[in-house]
Design a protein around this motif. Structure first.
Motif, PDB file in Angstrom:
ATOM      1  N   TYR A  13     -54.211 -13.336 -44.592  1.00  9.77           N
ATOM      2  CA  TYR A  13     -54.711 -12.020 -44.196  1.00  9.77           C
ATOM      3  C   TYR A  13     -54.422 -11.027 -45.315  1.00  9.77           C
ATOM      4  O   TYR A  13     -53.476 -11.198 -46.091  1.00  9.77           O
ATOM      5  CB  TYR A  13     -54.007 -11.497 -42.935  1.00  9.77           C
ATOM      6  CG  TYR A  13     -54.277 -12.243 -41.666  1.00  9.77           C
ATOM      7  CD1 TYR A  13     -55.498 -12.124 -41.000  1.00  9.77           C
ATOM      8  CD2 TYR A  13     -53.298 -13.048 -41.085  1.00  9.77           C
ATOM      9  CE1 TYR A  13     -55.743 -12.796 -39.813  1.00  9.77           C
ATOM     10  CE2 TYR A  13     -53.528 -13.724 -39.894  1.00  9.77           C
ATOM     11  CZ  TYR A  13     -54.745 -13.591 -39.275  1.00  9.77           C
ATOM     12  OH  TYR A  13     -54.981 -14.253 -38.085  1.00  9.77           O
ATOM     13  N   HIS A  14     -55.232  -9.963 -45.352  1.00 10.04           N
ATOM     14  CA  HIS A  14     -54.854  -8.756 -46.064  1.00 10.04           C
ATOM     15  C   HIS A  14     -54.338  -7.770 -45.025  1.00 10.04           C
ATOM     16  O   HIS A  14     -54.899  -7.654 -43.934  1.00 10.04           O
ATOM     17  CB  HIS A  14     -56.057  -8.141 -46.791  1.00 10.04           C
ATOM     18  CG  HIS A  14     -56.402  -8.821 -48.080  1.00 10.04           C
ATOM     19  ND1 HIS A  14     -55.534  -8.869 -49.151  1.00 10.04           N
ATOM     20  CD2 HIS A  14     -57.513  -9.485 -48.467  1.00 10.04           C
ATOM     21  CE1 HIS A  14     -56.108  -9.523 -50.156  1.00 10.04           C
ATOM     22  NE2 HIS A  14     -57.303  -9.928 -49.754  1.00 10.04           N
ATOM     23  N   LEU A  15     -53.280  -7.052 -45.340  1.00 13.66           N
ATOM     24  CA  LEU A  15     -52.815  -6.002 -44.458  1.00 13.66           C
ATOM     25  C   LEU A  15     -53.681  -4.763 -44.632  1.00 13.66           C
ATOM     26  O   LEU A  15     -54.156  -4.468 -45.733  1.00 13.66           O
ATOM     27  CB  LEU A  15     -51.355  -5.646 -44.756  1.00 13.66           C
ATOM     28  CG  LEU A  15     -50.307  -6.718 -44.442  1.00 13.66           C
ATOM     29  CD1 LEU A  15     -48.925  -6.233 -44.857  1.00 13.66           C
ATOM     30  CD2 LEU A  15     -50.312  -7.073 -42.956  1.00 13.66           C
ATOM     31  N   ALA A  16     -53.881  -4.039 -43.552  1.00  9.38           N
ATOM     32  CA  ALA A  16     -54.593  -2.772 -43.626  1.00  9.38           C
ATOM     33  C   ALA A  16     -53.678  -1.709 -44.219  1.00  9.38           C
ATOM     34  O   ALA A  16     -52.455  -1.884 -44.323  1.00  9.38           O
ATOM     35  CB  ALA A  16     -55.062  -2.355 -42.233  1.00  9.38           C
ATOM     36  N   THR A  17     -54.268  -0.596 -44.622  1.00  8.27           N
ATOM     37  CA  THR A  17     -53.467   0.538 -45.072  1.00  8.27           C
ATOM     38  C   THR A  17     -52.611   1.032 -43.911  1.00  8.27           C
ATOM     39  O   THR A  17     -53.132   1.315 -42.834  1.00  8.27           O
ATOM     40  CB  THR A  17     -54.375   1.677 -45.557  1.00  8.27           C
ATOM     41  OG1 THR A  17     -55.200   1.199 -46.611  1.00  8.27           O
ATOM     42  CG2 THR A  17     -53.551   2.851 -46.052  1.00  8.27           C
ATOM     43  N   PRO A  18     -51.297   1.129 -44.072  1.00  9.21           N
ATOM     44  CA  PRO A  18     -50.446   1.539 -42.953  1.00  9.21           C
ATOM     45  C   PRO A  18     -50.572   3.027 -42.654  1.00  9.21           C
ATOM     46  O   PRO A  18     -51.132   3.806 -43.429  1.00  9.21           O
ATOM     47  CB  PRO A  18     -49.038   1.184 -43.431  1.00  9.21           C
ATOM     48  CG  PRO A  18     -49.125   1.257 -44.918  1.00  9.21           C
ATOM     49  CD  PRO A  18     -50.515   0.813 -45.277  1.00  9.21           C
ATOM     50  N   VAL A  19     -50.027   3.417 -41.515  1.00  8.68           N
ATOM     51  CA  VAL A  19     -50.078   4.800 -41.055  1.00  8.68           C
ATOM     52  C   VAL A  19     -48.670   5.251 -40.719  1.00  8.68           C
ATOM     53  O   VAL A  19     -47.926   4.545 -40.031  1.00  8.68           O
ATOM     54  CB  VAL A  19     -50.981   4.933 -39.804  1.00  8.68           C
ATOM     55  CG1 VAL A  19     -50.947   6.364 -39.264  1.00  8.68           C
ATOM     56  CG2 VAL A  19     -52.403   4.523 -40.122  1.00  8.68           C
ATOM     57  N   LEU A  20     -48.295   6.427 -41.218  1.00  7.48           N
ATOM     58  CA  LEU A  20     -47.003   7.019 -40.865  1.00  7.48           C
ATOM     59  C   LEU A  20     -47.207   7.915 -39.650  1.00  7.48           C
ATOM     60  O   LEU A  20     -48.105   8.765 -39.639  1.00  7.48           O
ATOM     61  CB  LEU A  20     -46.443   7.818 -42.040  1.00  7.48           C
ATOM     62  CG  LEU A  20     -45.035   8.417 -41.848  1.00  7.48           C
ATOM     63  CD1 LEU A  20     -44.240   8.352 -43.148  1.00  7.48           C
ATOM     64  CD2 LEU A  20     -45.104   9.862 -41.358  1.00  7.48           C
TER      65      LEU A  20
END
Length: 215
Positions: free
Chosen positions: A114-121
């Motif tokens: 998998y590629h990880l999605a851009t995370p969210v703070l």
């Protein structure tokens, strides 16, 4: 002795079954089918009333910094948190009036890459900050395939006001498909473990310049 006239036989109602006969099996089956269809229709209407966020809500697995959090499809660990006043790329230096937050994370998948999605703070008052797009994706963990049973490490970069740090957490997930939302997709939420004092210390110790391209 008074004579009485015989009563006339009851006539069946127009369109109804003959007098003295109950509805046949076919009529009862039709009534059952009609009831089932009514119930199914009501359920379908109720489903249509669900908000998109209710249908697509992820399954969130929570943890703390340094802990391996198993989200079934992938496992993620937040290794370190660093603050910086500026980021040094391959060709330019990025400055900010806020603070750059550098998160180093490690991940592995369970069955396939998998590629990880851009995370969210996510702040304590539920404000949300995407990882900054001022840093090229190629130098972040999102550019690396997360492979089955093989830990890979990388960084994500956020640009946020210092006031956003106390009580904040970061959510990591998988990319959504184009034009559709997969329901119940797994996400990992890591508590940064920063109270007011911890956030002040982190910002006060921010590096003057943090290199995004490691040699």
């Amino acid at each position: 002795m008074t004579a009485t006239e015989p009563r006339a036989a009851a006539l069946p109602a127009p369109g109804g079954p003959p007098a003295g006969r109950s509805p046949g099996l076919g009529a009862r089956l039709l009534a059952v089918v009609a009831g089932v269809l009514l119930i199914a229709g009501a359920m379908a209407l109720q489903t249509l009333k669900l908000e998109e966020t209710e249908v697509g809500d992820p399954i969130v697995y929570t943890g703390s910094k340094g802990e391996d959090v198993d989200a079934r499809r992938f496992t993620l660990r937040l290794d370190s948190i660093t603050a910086a006043k500026a980021l040094q790329g391959s060709s330019k230096t990025l400055s900010t009036d806020n603070v750059f937050l550098v998160l180093t994370a490690s991940a592995k998948s369970s069955l396939k890459p998998y590629h990880l999605a851009t995370p969210v703070l996510v702040t304590a008052d539920d404000k949300r900050f995407e990882a900054t797009d001022r840093v090229d994706r190629s130098v972040t963990l999102s550019n690396t395939f997360v492979q089955p049973d093989i830990w890979v490490s990388g960084r994500f970069y956020f640009e946020v006001p210092a006031s956003a740090l106390p009580g904040a957490s970061v959510r990591f997930g998988l990319p959504q498909g184009v034009g559709w939302v997969e329901p119940y997709q797994p996400e990992v939420e890591i508590d940064l473990g920063l109270d007011d004092e911890g956030a002040r210390k982190l910002v006060a110790s921010a590096q003057d310049v943090y290199p995004t391209v490691k040699k």
